[in-house]
Design an enzyme around this catalytic site. Structure first.
Site, short mmCIF file in Angstrom:
data_model
loop_
_atom_site.label_atom_id
_atom_site.label_comp_id
_atom_site.label_asym_id
_atom_site.label_seq_id
_atom_site.Cartn_x
_atom_site.Cartn_y
_atom_site.Cartn_z
N TYR A 114 0.84 -1.21 0.00
CA TYR A 114 0.00 0.00 0.00
C TYR A 114 0.87 1.25 0.00
O TYR A 114 0.60 2.20 -0.74
CB TYR A 114 -0.91 -0.01 1.23
CG TYR A 114 -1.97 1.08 1.23
CD1 TYR A 114 -3.31 0.76 1.00
CD2 TYR A 114 -1.66 2.41 1.47
CE1 TYR A 114 -4.29 1.75 1.00
CE2 TYR A 114 -2.63 3.40 1.47
CZ TYR A 114 -3.94 3.06 1.24
OH TYR A 114 -4.92 4.05 1.24
N HIS A 284 5.63 -11.71 -0.44
CA HIS A 284 5.29 -10.34 -0.05
C HIS A 284 5.91 -9.97 1.29
O HIS A 284 6.27 -8.81 1.50
CB HIS A 284 3.76 -10.21 0.04
CG HIS A 284 3.27 -8.80 0.05
ND1 HIS A 284 3.31 -7.98 -1.06
CD2 HIS A 284 2.74 -8.04 1.05
CE1 HIS A 284 2.80 -6.80 -0.77
NE2 HIS A 284 2.46 -6.79 0.51
#
Length: 602
Positions: A114, A284
């Site tokens: 993000y 990730h």
């Protein structure tokens, strides 16, 4: 050396009057210092910051660090709406940070996921003080990894992420109502904990019931369908030409945004911008050297980088060249550092994709064969039955579920044994003979399927696997395509994008392709009725066919790179004794002769 000074919850007023707050880390001394800024919704003191930026380490390297809670999150005021304000707030924050006491007036941004995207959005807003960005593990097109993939909903990411962010929302909402807070958080935790045991199966997937129960903002899939124009608030694709800044980009082969990182890099290069790329074998949240059940050698670890030093130090060195003296300094034209799995080595390139890669067809054939030779005569189609109420369970891949959002073993990312998947009757398996020489595949992988279904809608999933000497099949890359308007019984060409990889399939291994129609709960189930995901709650069984004859040559297209002579050191052969099927070589600990990609300070 004087101690780093930390100032907590420093207010900054955005253009509409909303106050957002940041922690500011100043190196010892008088400055001025270049500013590294990160804007994130997860809490500016969250432990995950250490993965992408250690503010104390950055301060020791001579940077003033600003970590800001985005609007509506934690110490910052305003309403929490994912993505909506990141472009405008990014502009205001960069200008504010550049004017802080001790700043040299130049700002660089850093962060991942993000808050990799908050960098792109700030760069698009063009604050004059922003000189460089370092987005990591983030997307380019939100409909290629964030909200959807191939038209299917990224349910495995969307649901737990939205519920996790809901905790702060509920605490704000019930700040003066203890009973309401306890009831709200209790229900939220129950829904979150119940996902792996059946909660993902709630319908409709496109209007997920848990979000309505708790009245929570969701990741953005649902809103983007109601308000298509709103998707621009986090879309980078198509806008790279508006960004005249150098970018240092980092991605992982088993990251849910792995292709987005590559797409951002190639688009920046096409726009004539300075762009550097580091692509590891990582997920990730795991940038170490053991990923899934494969040990890629300690050199794969981001703290080692094949004797190049820490990835963070490479970034600090790059930022010194771009924002260090208060004026934008053009960095190097940019280099590509790729980790090649299989041989487990970092390799320096000047371009991506590699121009020497040759797209090579491997054909799906009768009796489960996978051959370079196309079918020369009619071969009977393969058939299976897809039942949405008994879907193929997600077993690893480039995903963000277990080990990142859900603490469950079954949703771990990375390469894992595919035996349970391949034993199902609704999974077709096609395998080469034993390879007689090494085959390097580096680039984008596509599956071209000539397929038919007996219903109005269905999905097609394809997966590329490496089968080792002991017969263990592990996933390398996969993808999905949703067919919304099929003609029942009619064979049509369906292209499945498996994204990109870089791996050497060794001589003695086999290349394998799986074809099926589900990968749940990573991707939502196609109920085979043709109804919109926003309202579909009933399912039908579909009968599927995959054709492979001269007129309908189903195949996987692999970008094959000529393999040089085998290295004389470092090849992990034979496999290290231990857990069956575990590749535990040490090639990543050694490097071929050459110049390091980036020289990091020692």
């Amino acid at each position: 050396m004087a101690e780093t000074q930390i100032e907590f919850d420093v207010p900054a007023e955005m253009g509409d009057g909303t106050v957002v707050r940041a922690d500011v880390y100043r190196p010892g001394g008088t400055g001025p210092w270049p500013v590294l800024l990160a804007r994130l919704p997860y809490g500016k003191q969250t432990p995950m910051m250490g993965v992408v930026l250690d503010p104390l380490a950055a301060a020791r390297h001579g940077f003033m660090v600003v970590l800001q809670d985005t609007r509506g999150r934690f110490a910052s005021e305003g309403e929490w709406e994912p993505f909506t304000y990141e472009e405008s707030d990014g502009y205001d924050t960069v200008r504010w940070a550049a004017a802080l006491p001790g700043s040299n007036g130049s700002v660089g941004m850093i962060g991942g996921s993000y808050f990799g995207n908050t960098q792109w959005m700030a760069a698009l807003s063009k604050p004059p003080e922003l000189k460089a960005i370092a987005p990591m593990i983030t997307w380019s097109d939100p409909d290629d990894g964030l909200w959807t993939r191939g038209g299917a909903i990224e349910l495995g990411l969307t649901v737990p992420w939205s519920l996790m962010q809901g905790a702060d929302t509920l605490m704000r909402r019930h700040a003066t109502d203890l009973d309401g807070l306890v009831n709200g958080i209790t229900g939220l935790v129950q829904d979150f904990d119940g996902l792996a045991s059946g909660g993902y199966g709630e319908l409709p997937a496109g209007r997920f019931p848990a979000f309505a129960r708790h009245d929570l903002p969701e990741l953005g899939y649902e809103r983007s369908r109601r308000e298509p124009e709103w998707a621009a608030s986090c879309t980078v694709a198509g806008r790279h030409g508006e960004i005249d800044l150098p970018a240092f980009q980092v991605g992982g082969r088993f990251d849910i945004f792995g292709q987005g990182t590559l797409d951002n890099f190639t688009a920046m290069r096409r726009a004539g911008r300075s762009a550097t790329l580091v692509m590891g074998p990582w997920t990730h949240t795991n940038w170490r050297h053991v990923v899934g059940d494969v040990n890629f050698g300690f050199g794969a670890n981001s703290d080692f980088m094949g004797m190049r030093g820490r990835l963070h130090d490479m970034q600090f060195d790059w930022f010194r060249r771009t924002i260090g003296d208060g004026e934008a300094v053009e960095p190097d034209a940019g280099t590509v550092l790729l980790f090649v799995m299989g041989i487990n080595q970092w390799r320096e390139e000047t371009e991506w994709p590699l121009p020497r890669a040759v797209d090579t067809d491997f054909h799906l054939r009768a009796d489960g064969r996978l051959t370079r030779e196309p079918p020369s005569a009619a071969e009977q189609a393969e058939e299976f039955t897809y039942d949405p109420m008994d879907p193929v369970s997600t077993t690893s891949g480039a995903l963000l579920m277990g080990g990142g959002l859900l603490n469950t073993d079954e949703f771990r990312p990375g390469p894992l044994d595919q035996a349970a998947v391949e034993a199902r009757e609704d999974v077709l398996v096609f395998t080469t003979e034993l390879l007689t020489e090494d085959v390097e595949v580096t680039g984008r992988v596509l599956a071209v399927l000539f397929a038919a279904t007996d219903g109005p809608s269905t999905d097609w999933v394809a997966r590329l696997c490496d089968v080792d000497e002991m017969g263990v099949s592990r996933n390398v890359a996969d993808g999905i395509v949703r067919v919304r308007a099929a003609t029942p019984g009619e064979a049509a060409e369906r292209v499945v994008d498996l994204w990109s990889t870089s791996i050497v399939f060794w001589a003695g291994h086999r290349i394998r392709v799986q074809v099926t129609s589900s990968n749940f709960p990573r991707w939502d189930r196609n109920l085979n009725t043709g109804e919109p995901e926003e309202s579909a709650t009933t399912a039908r069984v579909a009968r599927q066919q995959v054709f492979h004859d001269p007129a309908r040559p189903s195949r996987i297209v692999l970008p094959v790179v000529p393999v040089p002579a085998p290295p004389t050191v470092g090849r992990p052969w034979p496999p290290t004794p231990g857990r069956p099927g575990t590749t535990a070589g040490h090639a990543g600990d050694t490097e071929p002769h050459g110049t390091p990609l980036l020289t990091s300070p020692r």
